[in-house]
Design an enzyme around this catalytic site. Structure first.
Site, PDB file in Angstrom:
ATOM      1  NE  ARG A 185      -3.583   0.733   0.077  1.00 24.34           N
ATOM      2  CZ  ARG A 185      -4.722   0.555   0.761  1.00 24.34           C
ATOM      3  NH1 ARG A 185      -4.982   1.307   1.807  1.00 24.34           N
ATOM      4  NH2 ARG A 185      -5.584  -0.365   0.381  1.00 24.34           N
ATOM      5  NE  ARG A 213      -1.361  -3.811   1.791  1.00 25.72           N
ATOM      6  CZ  ARG A 213      -2.556  -3.477   1.292  1.00 25.72           C
ATOM      7  NH1 ARG A 213      -3.514  -3.102   2.100  1.00 25.72           N
ATOM      8  NH2 ARG A 213      -2.789  -3.440  -0.012  1.00 25.72           N
ATOM      9  CG  ASP A 229      -3.987  -1.827  -2.729  1.00 29.05           C
ATOM     10  OD1 ASP A 229      -3.483  -1.061  -1.888  1.00 29.05           O
ATOM     11  OD2 ASP A 229      -5.099  -2.365  -2.577  1.00 29.05           O
TER      12      ASP A 229
END
Length: 329
Positions: free
Chosen positions: A220, A235, A283
């Site tokens: 991100r 992530r 993203d």
């Protein structure tokens, strides 16, 4: 400044990780007044202005880490005042309602657009929220994306799989990793997955070539007023999971931006900022942008806790810089 945050209920905040919480805390620290309302508190009456039942609040001096341990008995805010106020009377309105972008979210953006016509300054700008669906927004920037298909046609999905071998399928209205499927070269369960997501040709599906770099994380990249925060939040999927979303147990690891990340951000950031998108979350998996998040991007606390980079301060800095030269409605 007198700020209004349009939010989910305060009692739903997990303040040890919530981005809106640290935005409000930093604003209060600088002497700005913080008020809040729910989308359901907004209304318009003929002859009047878009108005909301608002609470002016004070954030209390608490340790957010206590709430991570389940110690949520201590209140973290108190009401200072309550009443009805036109949105145009605030110095800025911050739309921080979490997804999903359903019909009620859509209607709320129209009320916020009317408030803009009455003189309110709304971030992220409501027309931009409507014009930038988070899955489909990447279509504008094909030079930064991997092979992607958007279709209702099951035959096209099968052809895409035959060409690329290993693919990801996801609904256009999903969030937090919900409804994401991987189909490898063997095609196992492809038919069933198409039926589930496609609803016999009634629902559009996004299909993307699987990017092996997901094992290193779904990054991100936060853009504030068109400029990238120096650290991305990767992530990282855990166990046999293919999704890195924190909502499904992904491990969040802050890391410096790569040269490719910087190139992506420096191209996309100014374009989106010029449209009234003060805060954006890109993203990125490997070298490719997979989604562009504009509704309520998060990750401020995770980046700060791991790197010391105060993202909330950067955000309020940008809001304060914008005040003298607000975008015209």
């Amino acid at each position: 400044m007198n700020l209004l945050f349009v939010i989910d209920p305060l009692n739903s905040f997990r303040i040890y990780k919530d981005t809106t919480y640290v935005m409000m805390r930093e604003a209060q620290r600088r002497g700005h007044q913080v008020s809040v309302c729910l989308p359901s508190d907004l209304y318009w009456v003929h002859g009047g202005r878009v108005t909301a039942a608002v609470q002016t609040i004070e954030l209390l001096d608490v340790d957010p880490a206590r709430y991570a341990k389940g110690d949520d008995a201590q209140p973290w805010w108190r009401q200072v005042a309550a009443g009805e106020q036109a949105l145009a009377d605030f110095d800025a309105v911050l739309m921080r309602k979490d997804p999903p972008f359903d019909n009620e979210f859509f209607y709320t953006t129209h009320l916020l657009s009317q408030a803009e016509r009455e003189g309110a300054k709304v971030f992220n700008r409501p027309a931009a929220l409507r014009d930038h669906p988070e899955k489909l927004d990447i279509l504008e920037f094909p030079q930064w994306t991997g092979p992607t298909l958007v279709t209702r046609d099951p035959a096209r999905i099968r052809a895409f799989h035959a060409e690329h071998g290993d693919i990801i399928l996801k609904p256009l209205d999903g969030m937090g990793g919900m409804g994401i499927f991987r189909v490898a070269a063997d095609g196992l369960n492809l038919g069933s997955i198409i039926e589930t997501l496609n609803d016999n040709g009634r629902t559009s599906v996004m299909v993307q070539r699987y990017i092996p770099a997901i094992k290193q994380g779904d990054k991100r990249i936060l853009l504030i007023d068109g400029k990238a925060v120096p650290h991305a939040l990767a992530r990282i999927p855990q166990g046999n999971e293919i999704r890195g979303n924190m909502a499904v147990g992904g491990k969040a690891v802050a890391q410096p931006l790569t040269a490719r990340d910087q190139d992506i951000a420096s191209h996309i950031g100014p374009i989106l900022a010029a449209r009234g998108l003060l805060l954006v979350g890109l993203d990125v998996i490997g070298d490719f942008v997979t989604e562009i998040n504009v509704t309520s991007p998060t990750g401020f606390q995770e980046v700060f806790n791991q790197t010391g980079c105060d993202v909330a301060a950067l955000f309020i800095d940008a809001l304060e810089r914008r005040q003298p030269t607000w975008l015209a409605p």
